[in-house]
Design a protein around this motif. Structure first.
Motif, short mmCIF file in Angstrom:
data_model
loop_
_atom_site.label_atom_id
_atom_site.label_comp_id
_atom_site.label_asym_id
_atom_site.label_seq_id
_atom_site.Cartn_x
_atom_site.Cartn_y
_atom_site.Cartn_z
N SER B 9 0.83 -1.20 0.00
CA SER B 9 0.00 0.00 0.00
C SER B 9 0.87 1.26 0.00
CB SER B 9 -0.94 0.01 1.21
OG SER B 9 -0.19 -0.07 2.40
N HIS B 10 2.11 1.13 0.46
CA HIS B 10 3.04 2.26 0.46
C HIS B 10 4.39 1.79 -0.06
CE1 HIS B 10 0.08 3.79 3.38
NE2 HIS B 10 0.45 4.98 2.96
N GLU B 88 -0.58 8.60 -5.69
CA GLU B 88 -1.14 7.27 -5.49
C GLU B 88 -1.41 6.65 -6.85
OE1 GLU B 88 -4.41 7.03 -2.72
OE2 GLU B 88 -3.98 4.90 -2.38
N GLY B 108 -4.63 0.34 -4.51
CA GLY B 108 -3.84 1.54 -4.62
C GLY B 108 -2.50 1.42 -3.91
N GLU B 110 0.58 4.00 -2.61
CA GLU B 110 1.06 5.38 -2.45
C GLU B 110 2.57 5.40 -2.59
OE1 GLU B 110 -0.74 7.40 0.72
OE2 GLU B 110 0.30 9.29 0.31
#
Lengths: 118, 115
Positions: B9-10, B88, B108, B110
């Motif tokens: 996610s990151h 993102e 998504g 980021e």
């Protein structure tokens, strides 16, 4: 050529109130889609118009949500009454008209409306 | 049913480093795949798309993605990250039906870019 526009950009309402979101697609685009992203989740499809007709509304969460596209131009998405879980970002997208069996798959997105229900 | 999964996610990279954002898909039919980017306070912008032509797809801003059927992957890469790439990124597959096609998005990723 103007892009997809959405109004308002932000809306903060109390639980139980009504909110109406508006989307203006790119001129000449027959297909109009609504999507939603709830915080921390993926972007999810809500419904699809071809001109003024609802083609697929399988993603609409419940009957508190009502979408319209009068005259096949702009669309509105009304939430009545709003609940806390309706908070999120609502995106609108449009794509060109289909031709025979060909579906134009490239969707152009608006900036979204951030809805906060308190 | 079709789906996509984005791993991570990151993701954080240093400026000038390779950017690699992972996307795996599941589809019973040949997929059409997309990468979108959302910069802060903006809408989704199409980066690139795969529509069963060349497996290596080049997009805007120096990004590219390679469709690998054997791995069911469509990872997004950029050789050298810029600060302006912080945003993102969303991988999506289109699910066609009569008169339309709805996008099925991943969760998504980021991307942060450190100076």
């Amino acid at each position: 050529e103007a892009g997809v526009t959405q109004f308002p950009s932000h809306s903060v309402i109390e639980k139980g109130q009504t909110v109406t979101l508006r989307c203006d697609p790119i001129s000449g685009h027959d297909n109009l889609y609504w999507y939603r992203r709830v915080m921390g989740k993926e972007i999810k499809f809500l419904l699809h118009f071809v001109k003024e007709s609802k083609q697929d509304e399988s993603g609409m969460p419940n009957n508190r949500f009502l979408a319209e596209r009068t005259g096949g131009t702009y669309s509105t998405l009304k939430v009545q009454p709003a609940e806390l879980e309706d908070s999120g970002v609502y995106f609108c997208a449009s794509s060109r008209r289909t031709s025979g069996s060909r579906v134009d798959y490239e969707q152009y997105f608006g900036p979204g409306t951030r809805l906060t229900v308190t | 049913a079709q789906s996509v999964t984005q791993l991570g996610s990151h993701v954080s990279v240093s400026e000038g480093a390779l950017v690699l954002l992972r996307c795996n898909y599941s589809s019973s039919v040949p997929p059409y795949l997309f990468w979108y980017v959302q910069y802060p306070n903006q809408g989704l912008q199409l980066l690139l798309k795969y529509t069963s032509a060349a497996t290596l797809v080049k997009g805007i801003n120096g990004f590219e993605a390679e469709f690998k059927k054997s791995e069911t992957s469509f990872h997004l890469t950029k050789p050298s990250a810029h600060m302006s790439d912080a945003a993102e990124y969303f991988c999506a597959v289109i699910q066609f039906y009569n008169q339309g096609g709805k996008l099925i998005f991943g969760q998504g990723t980021e991307l942060s870019v450190k100076p």
